[in-house]
Design a protein around this motif. Structure first.
Motif, PDB file in Angstrom:
ATOM      1  N   VAL A  85       0.812  -1.224   0.000  1.00 46.47           N
ATOM      2  CA  VAL A  85       0.000   0.000   0.000  1.00 46.47           C
ATOM      3  C   VAL A  85       0.844   1.272   0.000  1.00 46.47           C
ATOM      4  O   VAL A  85       0.724   2.102  -0.906  1.00 46.47           O
ATOM      5  CB  VAL A  85      -0.997   0.036   1.183  1.00 46.47           C
ATOM      6  N   ARG A  86       1.716   1.416   0.994  1.00 50.34           N
ATOM      7  CA  ARG A  86       2.495   2.666   1.104  1.00 50.34           C
ATOM      8  C   ARG A  86       3.449   2.875  -0.074  1.00 50.34           C
ATOM      9  O   ARG A  86       3.403   3.917  -0.717  1.00 50.34           O
ATOM     10  CB  ARG A  86       3.242   2.722   2.429  1.00 50.34           C
ATOM     11  N   MET A 108       1.340   3.274  -3.506  1.00 49.82           N
ATOM     12  CA  MET A 108       0.555   4.512  -3.574  1.00 49.82           C
ATOM     13  C   MET A 108       1.451   5.742  -3.668  1.00 49.82           C
ATOM     14  O   MET A 108       1.162   6.657  -4.420  1.00 49.82           O
ATOM     15  CB  MET A 108      -0.387   4.629  -2.371  1.00 49.82           C
ATOM     16  N   SER A 109       2.544   5.758  -2.889  1.00 51.20           N
ATOM     17  CA  SER A 109       3.405   6.941  -2.968  1.00 51.20           C
ATOM     18  C   SER A 109       4.087   7.014  -4.336  1.00 51.20           C
ATOM     19  O   SER A 109       4.238   8.101  -4.901  1.00 51.20           O
ATOM     20  CB  SER A 109       4.425   6.989  -1.820  1.00 51.20           C
ATOM     21  N   LEU A 165       1.366   8.299  -6.768  1.00 55.20           N
ATOM     22  CA  LEU A 165       1.090   9.725  -6.556  1.00 55.20           C
ATOM     23  C   LEU A 165       2.235  10.594  -7.065  1.00 55.20           C
ATOM     24  O   LEU A 165       2.008  11.621  -7.710  1.00 55.20           O
ATOM     25  CB  LEU A 165       0.841   9.999  -5.066  1.00 55.20           C
ATOM     26  N   LEU A 169      -6.827   9.329  -7.786  1.00 55.28           N
ATOM     27  CA  LEU A 169      -6.359   7.956  -7.646  1.00 55.28           C
ATOM     28  C   LEU A 169      -7.422   7.239  -6.827  1.00 55.28           C
ATOM     29  O   LEU A 169      -7.694   7.632  -5.688  1.00 55.28           O
ATOM     30  CB  LEU A 169      -5.002   7.959  -6.932  1.00 55.28           C
ATOM     31  N   ALA A 180      -8.438   3.913  -5.059  1.00 51.96           N
ATOM     32  CA  ALA A 180      -8.003   2.598  -4.592  1.00 51.96           C
ATOM     33  C   ALA A 180      -9.247   1.813  -4.190  1.00 51.96           C
ATOM     34  O   ALA A 180     -10.063   2.303  -3.410  1.00 51.96           O
ATOM     35  CB  ALA A 180      -7.054   2.740  -3.411  1.00 51.96           C
ATOM     36  N   LEU A 218      -4.904   2.365   3.526  1.00 50.45           N
ATOM     37  CA  LEU A 218      -5.427   3.238   2.468  1.00 50.45           C
ATOM     38  C   LEU A 218      -6.169   4.432   3.073  1.00 50.45           C
ATOM     39  O   LEU A 218      -5.973   5.581   2.643  1.00 50.45           O
ATOM     40  CB  LEU A 218      -6.350   2.460   1.533  1.00 50.45           C
ATOM     41  N   GLU A 246      -4.258  13.103   1.693  1.00 53.90           N
ATOM     42  CA  GLU A 246      -4.083  13.179   0.243  1.00 53.90           C
ATOM     43  C   GLU A 246      -5.457  13.282  -0.429  1.00 53.90           C
ATOM     44  O   GLU A 246      -6.113  12.267  -0.682  1.00 53.90           O
ATOM     45  CB  GLU A 246      -3.317  11.941  -0.255  1.00 53.90           C
ATOM     46  N   LEU A 248      -6.530  11.077  -3.402  1.00 53.01           N
ATOM     47  CA  LEU A 248      -6.733   9.642  -3.198  1.00 53.01           C
ATOM     48  C   LEU A 248      -8.129   9.383  -2.652  1.00 53.01           C
ATOM     49  O   LEU A 248      -8.520   9.936  -1.625  1.00 53.01           O
ATOM     50  CB  LEU A 248      -5.683   9.079  -2.223  1.00 53.01           C
ATOM     51  N   VAL A 257     -10.835   6.205  -1.590  1.00 53.31           N
ATOM     52  CA  VAL A 257     -10.813   4.781  -1.259  1.00 53.31           C
ATOM     53  C   VAL A 257     -12.225   4.221  -1.271  1.00 53.31           C
ATOM     54  O   VAL A 257     -13.145   4.824  -0.718  1.00 53.31           O
ATOM     55  CB  VAL A 257     -10.174   4.542   0.136  1.00 53.31           C
ATOM     56  N   GLY A 285      -2.411  -3.228  -8.279  1.00 54.23           N
ATOM     57  CA  GLY A 285      -2.049  -2.845  -6.924  1.00 54.23           C
ATOM     58  C   GLY A 285      -0.707  -3.374  -6.459  1.00 54.23           C
ATOM     59  O   GLY A 285      -0.177  -2.941  -5.443  1.00 54.23           O
TER      60      GLY A 285
END
Length: 182
Positions: free
Chosen positions: A22-23, A26-27, A30, A42, A44, A57, A64, A67, A69, A99
């Protein structure tokens, strides 16, 4: 622009049991999307993960605004997760990414540039694949067979790197592994 502005691209990322990814993923997404010309959101889609995917998330989304979710109550599979993302997308163009971080977010800009030449779908092509000979061979056979059956000629049906006009794909009803064919 303000968060209320309609983004130019919606990037959709289905995630299932991806707490370790995830981290970093996603970073990475982004960072890459921020460096491109178009505004984006984005999305998710947490596909009923039972690990910490959903919590992580939500944590990231707090700071953010780009983002968003979506949580599915149980695991419905990649196709359903993609459709949930497609229906939630606010941009005129949607681009699904894996993902697990396998697809390059840097390619989004090029895909959308192509789409804006007047296409409904633009598909990527896994050229330098890191798969075993067997997997590549099976994939080639599948591509040939799908081409024969559908009459659609693509280099790589399994490549999920694609850009779609949102209104084209929103009308689709997809089941099972059908996301490979849109």
């Amino acid at each position: 622009g303000a968060v209320t502005d309609r983004p130019e691209v919606s990037v959709i990322v289905p995630m299932y049991q991806e707490e370790a990814n995830v981290r970093p993923v996603m970073s990475r997404f982004l960072e890459s999307l921020s460096s491109q010309r178009r505004s984006f959101e984005l999305i998710a889609v947490n596909d009923g993960s039972r690990d910490r995917t959903g919590d992580l998330l939500d944590e990231l989304a707090l700071n953010e605004p780009r983002l968003r979710v979506i949580h599915l109550s149980r695991n419905h599979g990649q196709t359903a997760a993609l459709m949930a993302g497609f229906w939630a997308a606010r941009a005129p163009v949607v681009v699904p990414l894996d993902g697990d971080g396998q697809n390059e977010p840097d390619e989004v800009e090029r895909l959308v540039d192509q789409l804006e030449q007047g296409y409904d779908v633009v598909s990527g092509w896994r050229r330098d694949r890191k798969d075993s000979w067997l997997r590549t061979h099976v994939s080639r056979c599948a591509n040939w067979l799908i081409g024969r059956i559908t009459g659609v000629r693509l280099h790589d049906y399994g490549c999920t790197l694609k850009a779609y006009r949102a209104d084209v794909v929103r009308d689709a009803r997809l089941f099972g592994e059908m996301h490979r064919f849109i």
